[in-house]
Design a protein around this motif. Sequence first.
Motif, PDB file in Angstrom:
ATOM      1  N   ASP A 105       0.817  -1.207   0.000  1.00 42.49           N
ATOM      2  CA  ASP A 105       0.000   0.000   0.000  1.00 42.49           C
ATOM      3  C   ASP A 105       0.858   1.268   0.000  1.00 42.49           C
ATOM      4  OD1 ASP A 105      -2.290   1.461   0.029  1.00 42.49           O
ATOM      5  OD2 ASP A 105      -2.787   1.117   2.128  1.00 42.49           O
ATOM      6  N   ALA A 106       0.572   2.162  -0.972  1.00 47.48           N
ATOM      7  CA  ALA A 106       1.118   3.527  -1.030  1.00 47.48           C
ATOM      8  C   ALA A 106       2.590   3.607  -1.423  1.00 47.48           C
ATOM      9  CB  ALA A 106       0.916   4.255   0.302  1.00 47.48           C
ATOM     10  N   THR A 149      -3.291  -7.145   0.778  1.00 44.80           N
ATOM     11  CA  THR A 149      -2.622  -5.856   0.915  1.00 44.80           C
ATOM     12  C   THR A 149      -1.705  -5.866   2.121  1.00 44.80           C
ATOM     13  OG1 THR A 149      -4.446  -4.642  -0.104  1.00 44.80           O
ATOM     14  CG2 THR A 149      -2.949  -3.382   1.304  1.00 44.80           C
ATOM     15  N   TYR A 150      -0.435  -5.563   1.898  1.00 48.31           N
ATOM     16  CA  TYR A 150       0.512  -5.317   2.989  1.00 48.31           C
ATOM     17  C   TYR A 150       0.485  -3.807   3.242  1.00 48.31           C
ATOM     18  CZ  TYR A 150       2.205 -10.086   2.869  1.00 48.31           C
ATOM     19  OH  TYR A 150       2.293 -11.459   2.968  1.00 48.31           O
ATOM     20  N   MET A 151      -0.121  -3.411   4.356  1.00 50.27           N
ATOM     21  CA  MET A 151      -0.435  -2.006   4.602  1.00 50.27           C
ATOM     22  C   MET A 151       0.609  -1.285   5.443  1.00 50.27           C
ATOM     23  SD  MET A 151      -3.415  -2.490   7.473  1.00 50.27           S
ATOM     24  CE  MET A 151      -3.119  -3.404   8.994  1.00 50.27           C
ATOM     25  N   GLN A 152       1.672  -1.985   5.822  1.00 51.80           N
ATOM     26  CA  GLN A 152       2.593  -1.439   6.826  1.00 51.80           C
ATOM     27  C   GLN A 152       3.348  -0.210   6.311  1.00 51.80           C
ATOM     28  OE1 GLN A 152       2.549  -4.756   5.840  1.00 51.80           O
ATOM     29  NE2 GLN A 152       1.243  -5.393   7.540  1.00 51.80           N
ATOM     30  N   TYR A 153       3.794  -0.234   5.064  1.00 49.67           N
ATOM     31  CA  TYR A 153       4.521   0.913   4.526  1.00 49.67           C
ATOM     32  C   TYR A 153       3.648   2.162   4.561  1.00 49.67           C
ATOM     33  CZ  TYR A 153       6.774   4.071   1.249  1.00 49.67           C
ATOM     34  OH  TYR A 153       7.333   5.190   0.672  1.00 49.67           O
ATOM     35  N   ASP A 154       2.368   2.025   4.230  1.00 49.39           N
ATOM     36  CA  ASP A 154       1.459   3.160   4.236  1.00 49.39           C
ATOM     37  C   ASP A 154       1.368   3.783   5.628  1.00 49.39           C
ATOM     38  OD1 ASP A 154      -0.797   4.745   2.922  1.00 49.39           O
ATOM     39  OD2 ASP A 154      -1.864   3.821   4.586  1.00 49.39           O
ATOM     40  N   GLU A 155       1.215   2.945   6.662  1.00 53.53           N
ATOM     41  CA  GLU A 155       1.117   3.467   8.030  1.00 53.53           C
ATOM     42  C   GLU A 155       2.392   4.217   8.420  1.00 53.53           C
ATOM     43  OE1 GLU A 155      -1.367   3.516   9.981  1.00 53.53           O
ATOM     44  OE2 GLU A 155      -2.785   2.151   9.050  1.00 53.53           O
ATOM     45  N   SER A 170      11.448   7.828   4.562  1.00 52.56           N
ATOM     46  CA  SER A 170      12.086   7.652   5.864  1.00 52.56           C
ATOM     47  C   SER A 170      12.699   6.265   5.982  1.00 52.56           C
ATOM     48  CB  SER A 170      11.068   7.855   6.983  1.00 52.56           C
ATOM     49  OG  SER A 170      10.065   6.856   6.932  1.00 52.56           O
ATOM     50  N   TRP A 171      13.716   6.153   6.803  1.00 48.81           N
ATOM     51  CA  TRP A 171      14.334   4.840   6.986  1.00 48.81           C
ATOM     52  C   TRP A 171      13.384   3.891   7.695  1.00 48.81           C
ATOM     53  CZ3 TRP A 171      15.094   2.782  11.835  1.00 48.81           C
ATOM     54  CH2 TRP A 171      15.051   3.671  12.923  1.00 48.81           C
ATOM     55  N   GLN A 172      12.473   4.442   8.522  1.00 49.51           N
ATOM     56  CA  GLN A 172      11.506   3.557   9.190  1.00 49.51           C
ATOM     57  C   GLN A 172      10.609   2.869   8.164  1.00 49.51           C
ATOM     58  OE1 GLN A 172      12.038   6.744  10.092  1.00 49.51           O
ATOM     59  NE2 GLN A 172      12.110   6.966  12.323  1.00 49.51           N
ATOM     60  N   ALA A 173      10.103   3.639   7.200  1.00 54.43           N
ATOM     61  CA  ALA A 173       9.202   3.071   6.200  1.00 54.43           C
ATOM     62  C   ALA A 173       9.947   2.141   5.248  1.00 54.43           C
ATOM     63  CB  ALA A 173       8.517   4.192   5.420  1.00 54.43           C
TER      64      ALA A 173
END
Length: 622
Positions: A89-90, A296-302, A311-314
């Motif tokens: 996602d995103a 959907t893997y939504m983690q990147y979007d969050e 960002s390095w976190q994303a």
Amino acid sequence: MSGNTHGDRKLSNPAVNEITTPNETASIPSSDADASAPAHGAPGREDAAGGASMRRRLLRWYYGLKYRVFRRERRPRDGRRGLIVLQIDALAYAELRRAIELGYCPTITKMVRAEGYILRRWFCGLPSATPYCQAGIFHGENDGIPAFRFYDKASRFVVTCNSPRGVQYIRDRIHTPGALAGGSSYVNLLDGDAQTVAFTVATRRRMSVYRRLGGTRMALLVALHPIRAAIIVLYSVLEWLREEWERTVGELARRRTHSEGLFPFIRIVSNVVVRELQTMAILLDIYLGVPVIYSTYMQYDELGHHFGPASWQALRDLRRTDSRIRSIRRMIRSAAGRDFDLVILSDHGMAPSASYRVLYGEPLGSTIQRILDGDAARRGRVSLSTHTSESPTSEYGGVAPSLFETLAEQTPPRRRALRRGLRRLGTWLRRHYGVRELILPEKYRVDDRHDVVVTYSSSLALVYFADTAARLEYAAIAGDRRRAQLYAELLSHPGIGLIGTLDGDAVRVESAKGHARIRDGVLRDTTGDNPLEPYGTEPLLARAVERLVRQTNAGDLVLFGAYDGYEIVCFDDQVGAHGSAGGNQLRPFLIAPRSLGLESATLEDARDLHGALMTKYATPTS
């Protein structure tokens, strides 16, 4: 590769999108190690093939024993290839290229570099938001979805896709058959007519929350994976510690601009629990031979919303998703119930953003209320009103009373005073604050008389003059003193980059420096500077903006946050934004086997993926 690929050009600056056409593909340069694989007939190859065959037989036996309880769900082999679509996602095309260069996606890199998968960008259309894009991908129909949050004038209902009721509103108005019929939908907003769902918000058939979360099937899967369940608990603790550390560092560096709210808990649920459970469900479906699977893997979007898309976190979190993709590919090779094609894509991109509230000291709804109050005071009249709604139909308005009512019901009857106190506390919280104001920033504003409604969808905002049931055109707005004053002051506000309105047979787009009309996708009658220029000058964008403003239930005013070429103003409190245009919001990626022919397909809206990809795997109807 086809003639429009990058060939062996190095990713010297992945932050800059070097593509000039929306349908261009790219290859990741191969290394010498990739070219040194043994040729056919080399010594030892036959022994290796025999060993691999033995491993596959052992794995099939193992999974047959492990998944015995699901044996009635196994699909017969019908000779048709299946489809697995994994949505990240995103994740914009440019950010995926950056992640590949930084080494965060080794599995994806191998697919593109060594296995001949195509990697291309595409144009998702407006709004650049998941409900619009998934409706287009699943059903080929995404009219009437002008934003992540919007207002239905007829029913006086704010539709928000954070709420199951809001997503169900969208689902109930889609009538085209879904491409996931007979298949599975995991962690999606819509079900696409899927037979099996888990963590899917809205479905064709009404079902309980328990069933939408996967029901007994998901509970059995967890029971069959006790070690993975223990790992989920361990990773949840580690994720909480990571969030606390990052929050502390951010506060010390003065990078945090607003309350964390529920994000630490959302991060644990999405980044650990949901990701593991959806992967387990996909692995089971592959073994069972389910014909089409979309997850959907939504983690990147969050994380992108919270820390920024680059960002390095994303980007670092993509390594975990890449690892799950590796597990899925391993299952396809070793124990699949049919032959599958694997496609990985994103539904839209994201751009760095700055919070409107932080920049200007108030949310957009307060700005509009202040303009209206000032105009009314000058003329000695009562203004149009936009106070915050604590209506039970609002996004989180029902949470507080439900919570305290439940606590009151669980209190022993003999403790009448405590029961009454809990109920009164819930009523007081909703009346004076609203639980959503305690846990999340403002998402929309509306008053009891419904004079003006403002909905925020990241970098896109919609303003409705709800004292009239009809959609207002530019002439009606300009001809009313109150509305014209609001329009003029929003136009001159530095946080607003573009205002779109209906204008006869065209769409009027205006910025502080110029205005123009769009008709049939062509920009016409430009006065001053081209108002679309900061967001892009390609014809695709003009067509998308025209379609967005013409959408059913779009606002009387459609607002884009101001964009400076790098950062866009966001009406939500977010560090990464999507919903409008500017930056990489409209440029997601697509990875697919070359045999599907998607490298040359015209993909100018999410609807195009429905015909170019999804319908090829639709279950035949009798």
